[in-house]
Scaffold this motif. Structure first.
Motif, short mmCIF file in Angstrom:
data_model
loop_
_atom_site.label_atom_id
_atom_site.label_comp_id
_atom_site.label_asym_id
_atom_site.label_seq_id
_atom_site.Cartn_x
_atom_site.Cartn_y
_atom_site.Cartn_z
N PHE A 25 0.86 -1.19 0.00
CA PHE A 25 0.00 0.00 0.00
C PHE A 25 0.90 1.24 0.00
O PHE A 25 1.22 1.78 1.06
N CYS A 26 1.30 1.65 -1.16
CA CYS A 26 2.32 2.70 -1.25
C CYS A 26 1.92 3.85 -2.17
O CYS A 26 2.71 4.76 -2.40
N PHE A 27 0.71 3.84 -2.71
CA PHE A 27 0.27 4.90 -3.62
C PHE A 27 -0.46 5.98 -2.83
O PHE A 27 -1.70 6.02 -2.75
N ILE A 28 0.33 6.85 -2.23
CA ILE A 28 -0.21 7.89 -1.36
C ILE A 28 0.40 9.23 -1.76
O ILE A 28 1.61 9.41 -1.73
N TYR A 29 -0.45 10.16 -2.15
CA TYR A 29 0.04 11.51 -2.42
C TYR A 29 0.39 12.21 -1.11
O TYR A 29 -0.42 12.22 -0.17
N GLU A 30 1.57 12.80 -1.05
CA GLU A 30 1.94 13.58 0.13
C GLU A 30 0.91 14.69 0.36
O GLU A 30 0.56 15.01 1.50
N ALA A 31 0.42 15.28 -0.72
CA ALA A 31 -0.58 16.35 -0.61
C ALA A 31 -1.89 15.85 -0.01
O ALA A 31 -2.60 16.62 0.65
N ASN A 32 -2.23 14.57 -0.22
CA ASN A 32 -3.45 14.04 0.38
C ASN A 32 -3.33 13.94 1.90
O ASN A 32 -4.29 14.14 2.63
N LEU A 33 -2.14 13.59 2.37
CA LEU A 33 -1.92 13.56 3.82
C LEU A 33 -2.06 14.96 4.40
O LEU A 33 -2.67 15.15 5.46
N GLU A 34 -1.52 15.95 3.70
CA GLU A 34 -1.65 17.33 4.15
C GLU A 34 -3.11 17.77 4.17
O GLU A 34 -3.54 18.49 5.06
N ALA A 35 -3.89 17.32 3.16
CA ALA A 35 -5.30 17.68 3.10
C ALA A 35 -6.06 17.13 4.31
O ALA A 35 -6.90 17.83 4.90
N LEU A 36 -5.76 15.90 4.70
CA LEU A 36 -6.42 15.31 5.86
C LEU A 36 -6.06 16.09 7.13
O LEU A 36 -6.93 16.33 8.00
N ARG A 37 -4.82 16.50 7.24
CA ARG A 37 -4.41 17.28 8.41
C ARG A 37 -5.08 18.65 8.42
O ARG A 37 -5.48 19.15 9.48
N LEU A 38 -5.23 19.27 7.25
CA LEU A 38 -5.92 20.55 7.16
C LEU A 38 -7.39 20.42 7.56
O LEU A 38 -7.99 21.37 8.08
N LEU A 39 -7.95 19.23 7.33
CA LEU A 39 -9.34 18.97 7.74
C LEU A 39 -9.44 18.70 9.24
O LEU A 39 -10.55 18.52 9.76
N GLY A 40 -8.29 18.64 9.92
CA GLY A 40 -8.28 18.46 11.36
C GLY A 40 -7.99 17.05 11.83
O GLY A 40 -7.96 16.78 13.03
N ALA A 41 -7.77 16.12 10.90
CA ALA A 41 -7.58 14.72 11.28
C ALA A 41 -6.18 14.48 11.84
O ALA A 41 -5.21 15.13 11.44
N GLU A 42 -6.11 13.54 12.75
CA GLU A 42 -4.82 12.99 13.18
C GLU A 42 -4.58 11.72 12.36
O GLU A 42 -5.50 10.94 12.14
N ILE A 43 -3.35 11.53 11.92
CA ILE A 43 -3.02 10.42 11.04
C ILE A 43 -2.10 9.44 11.77
O ILE A 43 -1.13 9.83 12.42
N VAL A 44 -2.43 8.17 11.64
CA VAL A 44 -1.54 7.11 12.12
C VAL A 44 -1.37 6.09 10.99
O VAL A 44 -2.30 5.83 10.23
N PHE A 45 -0.17 5.54 10.88
CA PHE A 45 0.13 4.57 9.83
C PHE A 45 0.27 3.17 10.42
O PHE A 45 0.63 3.00 11.58
N PHE A 46 0.01 2.18 9.56
CA PHE A 46 0.21 0.80 9.97
C PHE A 46 0.50 -0.04 8.74
O PHE A 46 0.26 0.38 7.59
N SER A 47 1.01 -1.25 8.96
CA SER A 47 1.31 -2.16 7.86
C SER A 47 0.38 -3.37 7.91
O SER A 47 0.47 -4.18 8.85
#
Length: 443
Positions: A256-278
């Motif tokens: 699972f490696c197709f992730i736009y860096e900008a999409n992570l920033e968008a989620l943070r701008l929406l107020g979300a906290e992000i955690v990753f897992f494998s």
């Protein structure tokens, strides 16, 4: 703060795919960074894979630019910010210079960024000059930095190519043919740099191969001939913190490696906290309010994904709690009962959606698309080599292609799962993005 920010910028394009754009862009970035220059690199178009190489070469995050998917204002903002920090901005194109709608040439014209054309000269001599001249003059007023000959056979071959160029100033040098400079590929493009033990060594070799080009002889001041006055972006839209207090667990590993860096920033701008897992290695999903299964290569790791029984049970527990799950492309593939490889072998998967995913040798979907949700249009793209066979009764809607009036990808919903082959560009519509991760939303 000034209304404009000057910075040299080069748009590295080509007549077609397969000319060596990524290799050359990585090599230029690494070569100039070794000389002490601050390089910022972008990728034109909706590409997940090349940015891994470009980021390793520049040692800095790489963002996508696309006049339709990301929008011209987003491009403007990113380029202005990069110009504040960089000695040189590099943009790697997609396909050929005039391919696609909108094409790389359109972005170059819009922002007045000079094109450096990489041409695979392995099977040509005088025609090299004709091809270079055509790329340069096909559209009037195209900013032009010249050409770089790639996969050149000998010094004598390089001299023939150089003599074919009408304007001597357009010659930026030759990179000689070397099997060690070729990047390994698979069905969705290049092998991701992080997967190769010698990824960084390859990039250093790319840089070494450029040390005899005209670009290697230039210092910071010499690059100013390609200066661009990047404009201060317009005031950004106000973003409601629709995901404030929400934790989103995001799958991120080799599968699972197709992730736009900008999409992570968008989620943070929406107020979300992000955690990753494998999903391949961890025993459970972290505590979360929503789950994102992005695209990648699950078809290459079916045994590991299916064999992680604890992870499957963890995801099942989330479903039983009605935790929203947004699964796109590879993430969706894992949710079906099986993935059938191109040679007909069935590999069992998680089984949360009824049906099969069939791998094939030809493309199953490609191109820019958008969904029309209640919250408005969410833009994105699709690129996959599989098809989905399912009797799922609910297809909420289908995306639309910008290139035609035909339907694009289905969007399936079953309980808290929303799944599609569609890769979303989150900042194209923050409210629609938030709806993917909120329970009891209307799509």
């Amino acid at each position: 703060m000034s209304a404009t920010q000057a910075c040299p910028a080069i748009f590295i394009s080509a007549p077609a795919s397969g000319q060596g754009k990524t290799t050359i862009t990585c090599g230029i970035a690494r070569m100039l960074a070794r000389k002490g220059m601050k390089i910022r690199v972008f990728k034109y178009g909706p590409d997940f894979i090349d940015p891994y190489w470009l980021q390793m070469a520049s040692n800095h995050p790489v963002y996508q630019l696309d006049m339709w998917m990301t929008g011209s204002e987003y491009c403007k903002s990113r380029l202005y910010k990069a110009a504040q920090d960089a000695d040189l901005i590099l943009i790697e194109g997609a396909m050929g210079l005039y391919d696609g709608e909108p094409s790389a040439a359109e972005l170059a014209l819009h922002f007045k960024i000079s094109i450096l054309a990489v041409i695979d000269a392995s099977s040509m001599a005088g025609t090299f000059g004709a091809l270079a001249h055509g790329l340069k003059t096909y559209v009037e007023g195209l900013p032009w930095a010249g050409v770089l000959a790639n996969r050149v056979a000998t010094e004598g071959h390089a001299l023939m190519l150089r003599s074919a160029i009408r304007d001597e100033d357009d010659w930026n040098g030759a990179v000689f043919r070397n099997a060690d400079l070729e990047m390994p590929e698979r069905h969705l493009g290049l092998v991701i740099a992080d997967e190769l033990e010698d990824g960084l060594q390859r990039i250093e070799a790319f840089a070494d191969a450029l040390e005899n080009t005209e670009l290697a002889k230039m210092n910071i001041s010499a690059f100013s001939k390609w200066n661009v006055e990047f404009e201060l972006p317009n005031e950004l839209i106000s973003i409601k913190p629709l995901l404030l207090g929400k934790t989103i667990a995001i799958a991120r590993d080799k599968a699972f490696c197709f992730i736009y860096e900008a999409n992570l920033e968008a989620l943070r701008l929406l107020g979300a906290e992000i955690v990753f897992f494998s999903p391949m290695e961890d025993a459970q999903v972290p505590k979360c309010d929503a789950l994102w299964l992005p695209g990648g290569y699950p078809e290459l790791y079916t045994d590991a994904l299916y064999g992680n029984v604890a992870m499957r049970k963890s995801i099942e527990n989330l479903l039983n709690q009605d935790i929203p799950i947004w699964a796109e492309c590879g993430g969706m593939m894992c949710l079906f009962q099986e993935i059938v490889s191109a040679d007909g072998i069935s590999h069992p998967m998680w089984g949360f959606l009824g049906g099969s995913v069939l791998m094939q040798q030809k493309l199953g979907g490609l191109g820019a698309q958008f969904f029309e949700f209640d919250e408005g249009i969410l833009r994105g793209h699709t690129f996959h080599y599989s098809i989905c066979k399912t009797d799922l009764p609910v297809k909420i809607c289908a995306s639309k292609k910008i290139s035609s009036a035909s339907s694009g990808e289905a969007l399936y919903q079953l309980g808290p799962i929303k799944a599609s082959y569609f890769h979303a560009w989150f900042s194209s519509n923050y409210e629609a993005t938030a709806s993917l991760f909120l329970a009891k939303n209307s799509l």
